[in-house]
Design a protein around this motif. Sequence first.
Motif, mmCIF file in Angstrom:
data_model
loop_
_atom_site.group_PDB
_atom_site.id
_atom_site.type_symbol
_atom_site.label_atom_id
_atom_site.label_comp_id
_atom_site.label_asym_id
_atom_site.label_seq_id
_atom_site.Cartn_x
_atom_site.Cartn_y
_atom_site.Cartn_z
ATOM 1 N N VAL A 38 0.682 -1.180 0.033
ATOM 2 C CA VAL A 38 -0.048 -0.118 -0.009
ATOM 3 C C VAL A 38 0.851 1.085 -0.048
ATOM 4 O O VAL A 38 1.834 1.423 0.815
ATOM 5 N N LEU A 39 0.504 2.257 -0.897
ATOM 6 C CA LEU A 39 1.199 3.533 -1.042
ATOM 7 C C LEU A 39 0.218 4.465 -0.442
ATOM 8 O O LEU A 39 -0.846 4.518 -1.206
ATOM 9 N N VAL A 40 0.950 5.245 0.530
ATOM 10 C CA VAL A 40 -0.213 6.289 1.179
ATOM 11 C C VAL A 40 0.248 7.555 0.505
ATOM 12 O O VAL A 40 1.429 7.979 0.563
ATOM 13 N N GLY A 41 -0.772 8.396 0.355
ATOM 14 C CA GLY A 41 -0.653 9.804 -0.164
ATOM 15 C C GLY A 41 -0.457 10.517 1.094
ATOM 16 O O GLY A 41 -1.478 11.062 1.804
ATOM 17 N N LEU A 42 0.918 10.888 1.501
ATOM 18 C CA LEU A 42 1.168 11.578 2.913
ATOM 19 C C LEU A 42 1.420 12.804 2.603
ATOM 20 O O LEU A 42 2.508 13.272 2.024
ATOM 21 N N SER A 43 0.415 13.930 3.062
ATOM 22 C CA SER A 43 0.574 15.538 2.989
ATOM 23 C C SER A 43 1.174 16.030 3.913
ATOM 24 O O SER A 43 1.804 17.162 4.072
ATOM 25 N N GLY A 44 1.106 15.304 5.072
ATOM 26 C CA GLY A 44 1.150 15.851 6.583
ATOM 27 C C GLY A 44 0.230 16.514 7.029
ATOM 28 O O GLY A 44 0.561 16.813 8.478
ATOM 29 N N GLY A 45 -0.858 16.639 6.463
ATOM 30 C CA GLY A 45 -2.110 16.980 7.253
ATOM 31 C C GLY A 45 -2.821 16.027 8.084
ATOM 32 O O GLY A 45 -2.150 14.687 7.994
ATOM 33 N N LYS A 46 -3.728 16.267 8.806
ATOM 34 C CA LYS A 46 -4.173 15.467 9.920
ATOM 35 C C LYS A 46 -5.013 14.123 9.251
ATOM 36 O O LYS A 46 -4.730 13.110 9.733
ATOM 37 N N THR B 225 4.749 11.814 -0.961
ATOM 38 C CA THR B 225 4.449 13.388 -0.537
ATOM 39 C C THR B 225 4.658 14.137 -2.134
ATOM 40 O O THR B 225 5.695 13.978 -2.415
ATOM 41 N N ILE B 226 3.669 14.972 -2.148
ATOM 42 C CA ILE B 226 3.832 15.753 -3.558
ATOM 43 C C ILE B 226 3.914 17.348 -3.038
ATOM 44 O O ILE B 226 2.980 17.760 -2.283
ATOM 45 N N ASP B 227 5.123 17.886 -3.472
ATOM 46 C CA ASP B 227 5.388 19.192 -3.293
ATOM 47 C C ASP B 227 4.777 20.116 -4.407
ATOM 48 O O ASP B 227 5.669 20.203 -5.529
ATOM 49 N N GLU B 228 3.724 20.750 -4.263
ATOM 50 C CA GLU B 228 3.136 21.542 -5.387
ATOM 51 C C GLU B 228 3.806 22.794 -5.699
ATOM 52 O O GLU B 228 3.602 23.185 -6.624
ATOM 53 N N GLY B 229 4.404 23.197 -4.750
ATOM 54 C CA GLY B 229 5.186 24.627 -4.744
ATOM 55 C C GLY B 229 4.261 25.492 -4.407
ATOM 56 O O GLY B 229 4.059 26.510 -5.019
ATOM 57 N N GLU C 219 8.942 13.475 8.716
ATOM 58 C CA GLU C 219 9.378 12.986 10.212
ATOM 59 C C GLU C 219 8.293 11.782 10.745
ATOM 60 O O GLU C 219 8.706 11.024 11.088
ATOM 61 N N THR C 220 7.249 11.872 10.078
ATOM 62 C CA THR C 220 6.352 10.923 10.396
ATOM 63 C C THR C 220 6.522 9.574 9.720
ATOM 64 O O THR C 220 6.760 8.425 10.405
ATOM 65 N N ALA C 221 6.939 9.614 8.519
ATOM 66 C CA ALA C 221 7.422 8.320 7.850
ATOM 67 C C ALA C 221 8.810 7.848 8.467
ATOM 68 O O ALA C 221 8.938 6.706 8.691
ATOM 69 N N ALA C 222 9.679 8.766 8.967
ATOM 70 C CA ALA C 222 10.936 8.354 9.507
ATOM 71 C C ALA C 222 10.617 7.568 10.868
ATOM 72 O O ALA C 222 11.339 6.565 11.163
ATOM 73 N N GLN C 223 9.664 8.210 11.757
ATOM 74 C CA GLN C 223 9.256 7.820 12.878
ATOM 75 C C GLN C 223 8.742 6.425 12.785
ATOM 76 O O GLN C 223 9.056 5.205 13.677
ATOM 77 N N HIS D 250 8.447 8.590 -0.400
ATOM 78 C CA HIS D 250 9.083 9.606 -1.726
ATOM 79 C C HIS D 250 8.562 10.715 -1.519
ATOM 80 O O HIS D 250 7.558 10.987 -1.433
ATOM 81 N N ILE D 251 9.369 11.620 -2.173
ATOM 82 C CA ILE D 251 8.852 13.189 -2.257
ATOM 83 C C ILE D 251 9.169 13.463 -3.640
ATOM 84 O O ILE D 251 9.988 13.367 -4.314
ATOM 85 N N VAL D 252 8.045 13.727 -4.350
ATOM 86 C CA VAL D 252 8.095 14.484 -5.904
ATOM 87 C C VAL D 252 7.551 15.856 -5.797
ATOM 88 O O VAL D 252 6.470 16.104 -5.285
ATOM 89 N N SER D 253 8.249 16.940 -6.454
ATOM 90 C CA SER D 253 7.673 18.076 -6.443
ATOM 91 C C SER D 253 7.537 18.544 -8.020
ATOM 92 O O SER D 253 7.940 18.025 -8.893
#
Length: 319
Positions: free
Chosen positions: A54-62, A86-90, A104-108, A114-117
């Motif tokens: 499972v790949l989770v779309g992780l924005s950092g929001g609640k 995580t997608i960084d839209e800019g 930080e959440t993923a590391a914990q 993965h981060i894609v901008s």
Amino acid sequence: MTENICTQCGNKHVIIHRKYNGQRLCSNCFKDSIEKQVLKTVKKEKLVTKGDKVLVGLSGGKDSVALLKILNILKEKNIIELEAVTIDEGISGYREEGVRIAKETAAQLNIKHHIVSFKDKYNFTIDRIMEEEMKEKNPQHACTYCGVFRRQIFNQVARDVKATKLATGHNLDDETQSILMNYMEGNVNNMVRIGYKTQSSDERFTQKIKPLRKIPEKEIGLYVLESGFEVHFDGCPYAHESFRMEVGDFLRETTLKHPTMMYSILNGFEKIKPAIKKDYMANKTGLPNGTCEICGEPASQKICKSCKFLEKIHEKIGE
């Protein structure tokens, strides 16, 4: 007084009164109820099976942080593999904090992240796009561009990491908003796709799942606060202009007077959806699964929407 007593354990420190079902819960019982409800949805709707990646779309929001934490319960039981993207839209002054929390959440949790901008992938940011759009007489909304590019990135990353499921943090509020929006716009094509999981005939699309679909947005916010999770609570600065926000405001106001409203909308839609889908699909001439001539991604036309947008954007910004 029973008003201050948890209906589950008798604890006197009640933190929530669920008006839609009468429950009054203490912190521990509330958090336990959220996790049980999500895992029950996963099992009942068969959102994952043993061995799924499972790949989770992780924005950092609640929503996405809560989703990752709860799905991690299944990872720790060796039922599923788990990664996050995580997608960084800019979006200056907004996205940076979400990306930090996501990392930080993923590391914990020791989850591969993965981060894609937009900047790295497309050579522009959403801020740059909107800078040009606002010069137009009838500017396109940021959500239109963002939604198309985000969907493409999610699907590409899911395919690259060989994920079998792509999980998003859509909650009860999001789903009822989508139902009403598509109904008001007469968009039956999108309406029949709303559900716990996507059903695509094209195997190049990773199946999307929504484990939080029955949890109200406010309860997810309370869940992360009571659990001590760090999350990004700020809303997207472009969202206040959207039709979705207008529909959301209407639903929130209505729910104050009618607490069961959102559940009624969701449950009512689930009852009529099979009939709508059957009738709609029977009268629809479906386009074959095609491939975009430019990027090679799945498309219903010769050129996919993403590539059409990219051409338009690069003409405007001259990059």
